[in-house]
Scaffold this motif. Sequence first.
Motif, PDB file in Angstrom:
ATOM      1  N   VAL A 198      -2.307  -5.222  -4.836  1.00 60.47           N
ATOM      2  CA  VAL A 198      -1.863  -4.371  -3.738  1.00 60.47           C
ATOM      3  C   VAL A 198      -2.072  -5.125  -2.426  1.00 60.47           C
ATOM      4  CG1 VAL A 198      -2.180  -2.182  -2.523  1.00 60.47           C
ATOM      5  CG2 VAL A 198      -2.523  -2.299  -5.007  1.00 60.47           C
TER       6      VAL A 198
ATOM      7  N   SER B 221      -3.315   4.632   3.292  1.00 59.16           N
ATOM      8  CA  SER B 221      -4.336   3.585   3.346  1.00 59.16           C
ATOM      9  C   SER B 221      -4.850   3.380   4.765  1.00 59.16           C
ATOM     10  CB  SER B 221      -3.781   2.264   2.801  1.00 59.16           C
ATOM     11  OG  SER B 221      -2.816   1.730   3.675  1.00 59.16           O
TER      12      SER B 221
ATOM     13  N   ASP C 272       0.808  -1.214   0.000  1.00 56.60           N
ATOM     14  CA  ASP C 272       0.000   0.000   0.000  1.00 56.60           C
ATOM     15  C   ASP C 272       0.843   1.267   0.000  1.00 56.60           C
ATOM     16  OD1 ASP C 272       0.906  -0.433   2.566  1.00 56.60           O
ATOM     17  OD2 ASP C 272      -1.051  -0.410   3.501  1.00 56.60           O
TER      18      ASP C 272
ATOM     19  N   ASN D  52      -7.063  -5.407  -4.520  1.00 58.73           N
ATOM     20  CA  ASN D  52      -6.622  -4.771  -3.280  1.00 58.73           C
ATOM     21  C   ASN D  52      -6.941  -5.731  -2.140  1.00 58.73           C
ATOM     22  OD1 ASN D  52      -5.515  -2.489  -1.952  1.00 58.73           O
ATOM     23  ND2 ASN D  52      -7.552  -1.908  -1.258  1.00 58.73           N
TER      24      ASN D  52
ATOM     25  N   ASP E   3      -2.438  -4.565   1.157  1.00 55.63           N
ATOM     26  CA  ASP E   3      -2.810  -3.401   1.961  1.00 55.63           C
ATOM     27  C   ASP E   3      -2.703  -3.718   3.448  1.00 55.63           C
ATOM     28  OD1 ASP E   3      -3.906  -1.133   3.054  1.00 55.63           O
ATOM     29  OD2 ASP E   3      -5.823  -1.292   2.027  1.00 55.63           O
TER      30      ASP E   3
ATOM     31  N   GLN F 161     -11.695  -6.034  -3.942  1.00 55.31           N
ATOM     32  CA  GLN F 161     -11.128  -5.739  -2.634  1.00 55.31           C
ATOM     33  C   GLN F 161     -11.553  -6.874  -1.722  1.00 55.31           C
ATOM     34  OE1 GLN F 161     -10.884  -1.642  -1.060  1.00 55.31           O
ATOM     35  NE2 GLN F 161     -12.357  -2.367   0.467  1.00 55.31           N
TER      36      GLN F 161
END
Length: 187
Positions: free
Chosen positions: A60, A76, A35, A142, A62, A116
């Motif tokens: 990504v 983030s 992130d 993500n 995160d 996500q």
Amino acid sequence: VQALKDVLGACGGHEQLLSVADHLIKKSVWVIGGDGWAYDIGYGGVDHVLSLNRNINILVVDTEVYSNTGGQACTSGFFGQVSDMAQYGKAIQGKQEPRKEIGLIGMAHRTTYVMQSTIAHPGHMIEGFIQGLKARRPALFNIYSNCQTEHGIGDEMSAAQSKLAVESRAYPLVRYDPDAGKTTTEC
């Protein structure tokens, strides 16, 4: 890919068939980072790739902190987050900036597949990866992945912590497929 080219080449060097084989075989280009890179220092590049009509996958990880630099606050992370660079005290009460929502930014491009997810929801995550890989467009994956050291949790608690992030609505599960319809709700 090479095996298919070898077979076609052994059939007499049919250049046209080799060209067709190259076109039919889906090539997968991946960009992978944390992130800190995707939300911050490399954000301009990520945003540019998402705007292109290219089959590029961005993964990504995160953690919501700069894990490699000792847990500094990252864009983030959430408002009020306490970290090495966002202390809590009388003068400053944690991180003062709101969280950057990279999933929503990806959706705003309207041509990017966005997923996500977390490891706590493997069905959602695996289905999202499959859908995104089938899309012949930019795909943003993500994935919330807590940093055990910086979040102060044991290694065996990663999935449980990820589940809590979803249940608290801090990290909602999302899949956005621009091919699924015309409205945002359909997608």
